[in-house]
Write a protein that holds these residues in place. Sequence first.
Motif, mmCIF file in Angstrom:
data_model
loop_
_atom_site.group_PDB
_atom_site.id
_atom_site.type_symbol
_atom_site.label_atom_id
_atom_site.label_comp_id
_atom_site.label_asym_id
_atom_site.label_seq_id
_atom_site.Cartn_x
_atom_site.Cartn_y
_atom_site.Cartn_z
ATOM 1 N N ASP A 101 19.889 63.984 5.986
ATOM 2 C CA ASP A 101 19.787 65.440 6.026
ATOM 3 C C ASP A 101 19.733 66.003 4.613
ATOM 4 N N ALA A 102 18.534 66.378 4.176
ATOM 5 C CA ALA A 102 18.355 66.882 2.814
ATOM 6 C C ALA A 102 18.892 68.295 2.655
ATOM 7 N N VAL A 103 19.004 69.042 3.729
ATOM 8 C CA VAL A 103 19.508 70.409 3.640
ATOM 9 C C VAL A 103 20.968 70.420 3.207
ATOM 10 N N ILE A 104 21.765 69.482 3.707
ATOM 11 C CA ILE A 104 23.188 69.433 3.340
ATOM 12 C C ILE A 104 23.485 68.352 2.280
ATOM 13 N N TRP A 105 22.455 67.873 1.618
ATOM 14 C CA TRP A 105 22.609 66.920 0.517
ATOM 15 C C TRP A 105 23.291 65.610 0.959
ATOM 16 N N GLN A 106 22.880 65.070 2.085
ATOM 17 C CA GLN A 106 23.367 63.779 2.570
ATOM 18 C C GLN A 106 22.153 62.965 2.979
ATOM 19 N N TYR A 107 21.512 62.328 2.016
ATOM 20 C CA TYR A 107 20.303 61.571 2.347
ATOM 21 C C TYR A 107 20.088 60.423 1.370
ATOM 22 N N VAL A 108 19.172 59.548 1.771
ATOM 23 C CA VAL A 108 18.796 58.397 0.954
ATOM 24 C C VAL A 108 17.279 58.432 0.801
ATOM 25 N N VAL A 109 16.811 58.140 -0.395
ATOM 26 C CA VAL A 109 15.378 58.052 -0.664
ATOM 27 C C VAL A 109 15.038 56.567 -0.768
ATOM 28 N N TYR A 110 14.061 56.153 0.021
ATOM 29 C CA TYR A 110 13.617 54.762 0.025
ATOM 30 C C TYR A 110 12.223 54.652 -0.572
ATOM 31 N N GLY A 111 12.014 53.610 -1.331
ATOM 32 C CA GLY A 111 10.697 53.214 -1.800
ATOM 33 C C GLY A 111 10.359 51.932 -1.070
ATOM 34 N N GLY A 112 9.631 52.044 0.027
ATOM 35 C CA GLY A 112 9.431 50.888 0.899
ATOM 36 C C GLY A 112 10.728 50.623 1.638
ATOM 37 N N THR A 113 11.265 49.416 1.481
ATOM 38 C CA THR A 113 12.547 49.090 2.121
ATOM 39 C C THR A 113 13.714 49.167 1.140
ATOM 40 N N LEU A 114 13.429 49.459 -0.118
ATOM 41 C CA LEU A 114 14.479 49.507 -1.134
ATOM 42 C C LEU A 114 15.046 50.910 -1.300
ATOM 43 N N GLU A 115 16.372 50.990 -1.408
ATOM 44 C CA GLU A 115 17.037 52.266 -1.651
ATOM 45 C C GLU A 115 16.847 52.647 -3.115
ATOM 46 N N VAL A 116 16.245 53.798 -3.363
ATOM 47 C CA VAL A 116 15.959 54.257 -4.718
ATOM 48 C C VAL A 116 17.024 55.236 -5.191
ATOM 49 N N ILE A 117 17.341 56.219 -4.343
ATOM 50 C CA ILE A 117 18.310 57.259 -4.679
ATOM 51 C C ILE A 117 19.180 57.517 -3.459
ATOM 52 N N LYS A 118 20.473 57.643 -3.689
ATOM 53 C CA LYS A 118 21.388 58.070 -2.635
ATOM 54 C C LYS A 118 21.978 59.394 -3.090
ATOM 55 N N VAL A 119 21.854 60.428 -2.257
ATOM 56 C CA VAL A 119 22.317 61.767 -2.600
ATOM 57 C C VAL A 119 23.426 62.156 -1.633
#
Length: 165
Positions: A101-119
């Motif tokens: 959920d990007a609205v409440i700042w609880q999300y993970v950004v993936y590049g393919g299957t790899l986790e790039v950013i955890k927010v």
Amino acid sequence: MPKLFIKAQDLEEYDSVKIFNERGKEVYYTRDDFIATGHRIKLFLADTINECGYVQEKYTRDGVAFEFAARDKFGSVERDNRTSHQRYRIDYEEGWEIEGDAVIWQYVVYGGTLEVIKVSSQQYLIPGQALNMCQTYILDFAVDSDMLIGLAFVLAIYALNKYQY
């Protein structure tokens, strides 16, 4: 994993904030550009006037997108209106996708299957910011090289949600 911290109350009130590293040292700051057409957030290296990235509102055929850039990398993000779920169309060479959920700042950004950013958003005492427990946005990066473009991307998602497009 390198981390960046943003005080939530500062970001919600202004588009001009300080961004801290895991030792509590200011490493970047942002300024909104009121002269630009549309919303624009400039990203600077701390203690300098050197712009190192930006987020810029762009009008597209399908609505509004936010372009993000840092040094030699750039991309854009827009809301996917073809679904009722919170989904985004990300145009970036690394093929990033958001889960959470990007609205409440609880999300993970993936590049393919790899986790790039955890927010995440939580009550947190930023190191070096004595007695200043506050709601804090925490950005965990898998590698140092993704920090600046990742920060610009996170700010683009923030702007897209703040201005409710």
